[in-house]
Motif scaffolding. Sequence first.
Motif, short mmCIF file in Angstrom:
data_model
loop_
_atom_site.label_atom_id
_atom_site.label_comp_id
_atom_site.label_asym_id
_atom_site.label_seq_id
_atom_site.Cartn_x
_atom_site.Cartn_y
_atom_site.Cartn_z
N HIS A 94 -6.45 -7.24 26.11
CA HIS A 94 -6.66 -8.22 25.28
C HIS A 94 -8.06 -8.28 24.55
N ALA A 95 -8.30 -7.93 23.28
CA ALA A 95 -9.51 -7.73 22.67
C ALA A 95 -9.23 -8.14 21.21
N ASP A 96 -10.26 -8.67 20.71
CA ASP A 96 -10.15 -8.92 19.01
C ASP A 96 -11.38 -8.39 18.44
N SER A 97 -12.67 -8.29 18.81
CA SER A 97 -13.88 -8.17 18.04
C SER A 97 -14.11 -6.60 18.09
N VAL A 98 -14.96 -6.10 17.35
CA VAL A 98 -15.08 -4.68 16.93
C VAL A 98 -15.81 -4.36 18.39
N ASN A 99 -16.76 -5.05 18.89
CA ASN A 99 -17.42 -4.69 20.15
C ASN A 99 -16.68 -4.62 21.22
N GLN A 100 -15.64 -5.85 21.39
CA GLN A 100 -14.65 -5.76 22.46
C GLN A 100 -13.72 -4.50 22.29
N ILE A 101 -13.36 -4.20 21.23
CA ILE A 101 -12.46 -3.13 21.16
C ILE A 101 -13.07 -1.67 21.62
N GLU A 102 -14.40 -1.62 21.28
CA GLU A 102 -15.19 -0.44 21.39
C GLU A 102 -15.23 -0.31 22.96
N GLN A 103 -15.55 -1.36 23.59
CA GLN A 103 -15.56 -1.18 24.98
C GLN A 103 -14.32 -0.88 25.82
N VAL A 104 -13.41 -1.69 25.26
CA VAL A 104 -12.04 -1.07 25.97
C VAL A 104 -11.62 0.33 25.72
N ILE A 105 -11.95 0.85 24.41
CA ILE A 105 -11.79 2.14 24.24
C ILE A 105 -12.75 3.20 25.12
N ALA A 106 -13.69 2.84 25.45
CA ALA A 106 -14.51 3.67 26.41
C ALA A 106 -13.92 3.46 27.82
N LEU A 107 -13.46 2.35 28.09
CA LEU A 107 -12.81 2.33 29.50
C LEU A 107 -11.45 3.17 29.39
N ALA A 108 -10.53 3.24 28.54
CA ALA A 108 -9.35 3.99 28.42
C ALA A 108 -9.78 5.55 28.50
N LYS A 109 -10.84 5.99 27.82
CA LYS A 109 -11.22 7.13 27.71
C LYS A 109 -11.69 7.79 29.08
N LYS A 110 -12.42 6.94 29.51
CA LYS A 110 -12.95 7.36 31.11
C LYS A 110 -11.89 7.86 31.90
N TYR A 111 -10.77 6.59 32.04
CA TYR A 111 -9.81 6.99 33.02
C TYR A 111 -8.41 7.52 32.30
N ARG A 112 -8.45 7.95 31.31
CA ARG A 112 -7.56 8.54 30.18
C ARG A 112 -6.07 7.35 30.61
N PHE A 113 -6.24 6.19 30.48
CA PHE A 113 -5.19 5.10 30.33
C PHE A 113 -4.43 5.31 29.08
#
Length: 430
Positions: free
Chosen positions: A255-274
């Motif tokens: 659950h994320a709305d802003s550019v900053n939040q979404i970029e941080q979530v994308i980094a997390l997903a990339k790290k663990y290949r979610f």
Amino acid sequence: MKPITTSFLLASMALAIPALANNIVPTPKQSHSVLIKNATVHSVSNGVLNNTDVLIENGKISAVGQQLTAPQSSSQTEVLDATGKHLYPGLIALDTSLGLVEIEMVRPTVDNAEVGDFNPQISTAGAYNPDSELLPTIRYNGITHAQIVPSGDGLAGQSVVVNLDAWTVEDALKPSLGQFHLYWPQIKRMPEDEKKKAEAITKNQQAIERISQAFEDGYRYFLQSPKEDKTEQGRYSRWQAMLPLYQGKAALFAHADSVNQIEQVIALAKKYRFKLVIVGGYDAWRLAASLKDVNASVIYPHTLSLPKRKDEPVDLPFKIPSLLANAGIPFALGFSSDWNSRNLPYAAGYSAAYGLTPEQALKSITLDAAKLLGITDLGAIDVGFQASLVLSDGDILDPMSNKIDAIWIDGRQIDLNNRHQQLYQKYLKR
């Protein structure tokens, strides 16, 4: 008169809670074939089919075409003439708290969140109430299935998908992709005072660090986990629950709305290949390349909301679905609510008025929603799909012309009676 004590009020509410259940009896399993003839079929998968018949057998759609006849193998077939009417797939409401919240202002009837900010082992199936008074009203607007989502901070738990006509939660559950819900930290309103601003930033960063550490701990457990050791599952229930996420058998609904939040979530997903689904996604259309890089999808629930920033056009929330479509980002529309999730088709109607085609808008609350949940036999009128259908006199996305005549869930024609209808009939007699 003696004052009413708090304990008396709590006791009164506790006694009233069992009464918060609808009296609509769920429809039994389909016992005979149903042939719907001459409808305008909004198939979603194959466009709009005029003067078309649909045959339902054993809870599934067995044939779609013109001039279909009753199957010889069936001893009884119910034939319905739908001339001049519209047949749609049942709508799928995403990001709801249906069955978890009955009366928002009565705390004992609200069970949508757990204590703490890391509860991956918690599923909303354990709290879902299939007898909720809200459900008959919600499905009267054509909604046959819903995603039941936990609220909270951090990793709030797992959601489930249910049909809205069932005796028990076990009967209601629809097999779907595993769904872990992460609420990414945010500063909802930045203080003007510099000291308080610094404190808010520090607190937000600490929340992000706790989430990052929790996912790293979960990853270490995944790498070293005794997957078949039942004695460890109780001790490490949180990490054990997260294994499907690291194994690629579940998705992270962030659950994320802003550019900053979404970029941080994308980094997390990339790290663990979610597998990643962004819920909210107000700024997701600005990050199309990054989202495509991790094959992320978006659930957009803000169609009927106001802009999030003062300098944005008032109609931007209406246009964002078309911006997502133009950017090539897979998305579906949601409605983050309990009772108000009944407005989902009208939110889709707004998106059709601001850039989406009517076909895209309908698909965003049917087939696209099903695909996002990992469901392959729901959300379209096609052979082999579940017979969850809605028959309407008018456009299901238009509140002025939409008039639901019949709804089927798994081939069962459900009772359309509901609290709103009962009250309407009551006050007609006043």
